[in-house]
Design an enzyme around this catalytic site. Structure first.
Site, short mmCIF file in Angstrom:
data_model
loop_
_atom_site.label_atom_id
_atom_site.label_comp_id
_atom_site.label_asym_id
_atom_site.label_seq_id
_atom_site.Cartn_x
_atom_site.Cartn_y
_atom_site.Cartn_z
N ARG A 162 0.85 -1.20 0.00
CA ARG A 162 0.00 0.00 0.00
C ARG A 162 0.88 1.24 0.00
NH1 ARG A 162 -1.92 -0.33 6.36
NH2 ARG A 162 0.18 -0.24 7.21
N HIS B 32 5.92 -17.68 7.06
CA HIS B 32 5.43 -18.25 8.31
C HIS B 32 4.13 -18.96 7.96
CE1 HIS B 32 4.49 -18.87 12.44
NE2 HIS B 32 3.84 -17.76 12.69
P1 NDP Z 1 6.57 -6.00 8.96
O1 NDP Z 1 5.52 -5.51 9.90
O2 NDP Z 1 7.98 -5.66 9.21
O3 NDP Z 1 6.23 -5.46 7.48
C1 NDP Z 1 4.97 -5.59 6.94
C2 NDP Z 1 4.90 -4.93 5.59
O4 NDP Z 1 3.57 -5.09 5.08
C3 NDP Z 1 5.16 -3.43 5.62
O5 NDP Z 1 5.86 -3.07 4.46
C4 NDP Z 1 3.77 -2.83 5.59
O6 NDP Z 1 3.71 -1.56 4.99
C5 NDP Z 1 3.04 -3.83 4.72
N1 NDP Z 1 1.60 -3.79 4.94
C6 NDP Z 1 0.94 -3.73 6.12
N2 NDP Z 1 -0.37 -3.71 5.93
C7 NDP Z 1 -0.55 -3.74 4.59
C8 NDP Z 1 -1.72 -3.72 3.78
N3 NDP Z 1 -2.93 -3.68 4.30
N4 NDP Z 1 -1.54 -3.75 2.44
C9 NDP Z 1 -0.32 -3.80 1.90
N5 NDP Z 1 0.82 -3.85 2.62
C10 NDP Z 1 0.69 -3.80 3.96
O7 NDP Z 1 6.34 -7.58 8.81
P2 NDP Z 1 7.43 -8.75 9.00
O8 NDP Z 1 8.44 -8.63 7.91
O9 NDP Z 1 7.86 -8.82 10.42
O10 NDP Z 1 6.53 -10.05 8.76
C11 NDP Z 1 6.15 -10.49 7.47
C12 NDP Z 1 5.98 -12.00 7.50
O11 NDP Z 1 7.25 -12.59 7.76
C13 NDP Z 1 5.05 -12.53 8.56
O12 NDP Z 1 4.38 -13.65 8.04
C14 NDP Z 1 6.00 -12.97 9.68
O13 NDP Z 1 5.47 -13.98 10.51
C15 NDP Z 1 7.13 -13.49 8.84
N6 NDP Z 1 8.43 -13.56 9.53
C16 NDP Z 1 8.92 -12.43 10.13
C17 NDP Z 1 10.15 -12.46 10.73
C18 NDP Z 1 10.76 -11.19 11.23
O14 NDP Z 1 11.95 -11.20 11.46
N7 NDP Z 1 10.08 -10.07 11.39
C19 NDP Z 1 10.94 -13.70 10.83
C20 NDP Z 1 10.41 -14.81 10.06
C21 NDP Z 1 9.16 -14.73 9.48
P3 NDP Z 1 3.45 -0.20 5.81
O15 NDP Z 1 4.80 0.41 6.04
O16 NDP Z 1 2.61 0.60 4.89
O17 NDP Z 1 2.75 -0.57 7.09
MG MG Z 2 7.43 -15.94 14.62
#
Ligand code: NDP
Ligand code: MG
Ligand code: MG
Length: 331
Positions: free
Chosen positions: A48, A107
Site C-alpha cells: 500500500r 510463516h
Molecule cells: P513487517 O511488519 O515488518 O512489514 C509488513 C509490511 O507489510 C510493511 O511493508 C507494511 O507496509 C506492509 N503492509 C501492512 N499492511 C498492509 C496492507 N494492508 N496492504 C499492503 N501492505 C501492507 O512484517 P514482517 O516482515 O515482520 O513479517 C512479514 C511476514 O514474515 C510474517 O508472516 C511474519 O510472521 C514473517 N516472519 C517475520 C520475521 C521477522 O523477522 N520479522 C521472521 C520470520 C518470518 P506499511 O509500512 O505501509 O505498514
Molecule cells: Mg514468529
C-alpha cells in the site's frame, strides 16, 4: 540427522524467467527483495501507499498496489503482517492468482490455521528465515546468511519443492543451510519458541529477576546490568558453543550456582505451563484469540503493549543505554 540443503544441492534456478512479487516491504520484505535481486532475479514490490512503498521506490524497485503486483507475478511472496494477510488475500491476492502461480509465505500461520484457503491450481510453500529480516539482509551483504526452513503445502505444478529450494537459494539461505519441515511443524514450533522461550519466557524472566533485586533494595542500574545487559554476552556464548561453552567461560562460582539454582527457577511446574502454552497453540486457541483481538482493533494487544512499556526496567535501561552508544546497532 535431518537433511540440510546447501548451495550445491540446488542446481537449477526455478525462478529464472519468472516475476517475483514481494508483498510488503518491512522487516522480511526488504531483505527478500534485495537479496533475490542481487542474485539476478526479477523482483517487484506490492504494498500500500506509505512509508514502505516510498522506501521500496527509493531502493530502486517498481512498486504496485498488491492486486497489481500479484497480477504481474508468477511467484507471490506474502510478507505483510500475519494479522493483515487474511483480508489482503481475500481482497487483492486470490482474485489475481492464475494456474501454476506460487503462493509463498515466511510463516505458516494463516495457511495452517485456515485463515487463508488457497485454490487447488497454485503451488503453496513457505520459506522461513530463522532470524529477523534485518539480519537476513545484513548477513547476505557480508557474504553469509540466516538459515531457513522450507515446506511444501500444495504442489500443483509438480515442481513446488524445486521452486521453494530455488527461492531459499535466492535469498541466500542455502549458503548456511536450509531444512525441510511442514506448515504444521514450522507454525507450531515458531509460535511456541517465541512465546515460551525467546520472547515471552525471556522478557518475563528478566523482569522478575530485576524486580526481585530492586524490591530487595539494590540499585536499579546494577540490577539492569546483572539481569539484562549481561544476558547478551551469555547468549552469544551459548549460540557459539552450546551450554558447555558458556559454562566453560563463566566462573566456577557462576557454574555451581547455575546447577543448584536454575532448577529452582524453571521447575516442573514451569514445564507444565509450557505444555499448556503448546496445547493452546496446537488447538488453534492462541490463533483464534489473536485473530479475534485484531478484529477488535487490537484492544487487548495495545493495552498489554502500554502496560509493558511502563516497566521500570525500560526506563532505567533507556538511560543506561544512552551512556553506552556502542550497544546500538541499526538492525
Ligand atoms: P513487517 O511488519 O515488518 O512489514 C509488513 C509490511 O507489510 C510493511 O511493508 C507494511 O507496509 C506492509 N503492509 C501492512 N499492511 C498492509 C496492507 N494492508 N496492504 C499492503 N501492505 C501492507 O512484517 P514482517 O516482515 O515482520 O513479517 C512479514 C511476514 O514474515 C510474517 O508472516 C511474519 O510472521 C514473517 N516472519 C517475520 C520475521 C521477522 O523477522 N520479522 C521472521 C520470520 C518470518 P506499511 O509500512 O505501509 O505498514
Ligand atoms: Mg514468529
Ligand atoms: Mg556476575
Amino acid at each position: 540427522m535431518t537433511k540440510v540443503y546447501y548451495e550445491d544441492a540446488v542446481t537449477t534456478n526455478e525462478l529464472e524467467g519468472k516475476t517475483i512479487a514481494i508483498l510488503g516491504y518491512g522487516s522480511q520484505g526488504h531483505a527478500h527483495a534485495q537479496n533475490l535481486r542481487d542474485n539476478g532475479n526479477q523482483v517487484i514490490i506490492g504494498v500500500r501507499k506509505g512509508k514502505s512503498a516510498d522506501a521500496a521506490s527509493k531502493d530502486g524497485f517498481d512498486v504496485y498496489p498488491v492486486f497489481e503486483a500479484t497480477k504481474k507475478a508468477d511467484i507471490v511472496m506474502v510478507l505483510a503482517p500475519d494479522e493483515v494477510q487474511g483480508k489482503l488475500y481475500q481482497e487483492e491476492i486470490e482474485p489475481n492468482l492464475v494456474d501454476g502461480n506460487a503462493l509463498v509465505f515466511a510463516h505458516g500461520f494463516n495457511i495452517h490455521f485456515d485463515v487463508i484457503v488457497p485454490p487447488k491450481n497454485v503451488d503453496v510453500f513457505l520459506v522461513a528465515p530463522k532470524g529477523p529480516g534485518h539480519l537476513v539482509r545484513r548477513t547476505f551483504v557480508e557474504g553469509f546468511a540466516v538459515p531457513a526452513l522450507f515446506a511444501v503445502y500444495q504442489d500443483a505444478t509438480g515442481k513446488a519443492r524445486e521452486v521453494a529450494l530455488s527461492y531459499a537459494k535466492g535469498i541466500g539461505a542455502t549458503r548456511v543451510g536450509v531444512l525441510e519441515t511442514t506448515f504444521k511443524e514450522e507454525t507450531e514450533t515458531d509460535l511456541f519458541g517465541e512465546q515460551a522461550v525467546l520472547c515471552g519466557g525471556t522478557t518475563h524472566l528478566v523482569q522478575a529477576g530485576f524486580e526481585t533485586l530492586v524490591e530487595a533494595g539494590y540499585q536499579p542500574e546494577i540490577a539492569y546490568f546483572e539481569v539484562l545487559h549481561e544476558l547478551k554476552l551469555i547468549v552469544d556464548l551459548m549460540y557459539e558453543g552450546g551450554m558447555e561453552k558458556m559454562r566453560y567461560s563463566i566462573s566456577n562460582t557462576a557454574e555451581y550456582g547455575d546447577y543448584v539454582s536454575g532448577p529452582r527457577i524453571v521447575t516442573s511446574e514451569t514445564k507444565a505451563h509450557m505444555k499448556e502454552v503448546l496445547a493452546d497453540i496446537q488447538s488453534g486457541k492462541f490463533a483464534k484469540d489473536f485473530v479475534a483481538d485484531n478484529a477488535n482493533g487490537f484492544k487487548e494487544f495495545h493495552r498489554m503493549r502500554e502496560e509493558q512499556k511502563g516497566h521500570q526496567i525500560e526506563k532505567v535501561g533507556a538511560e543506561l543505554r544512552a551512556m553506552m552508544p556502542f550497544v546500538k546497532k541499526d538492525a
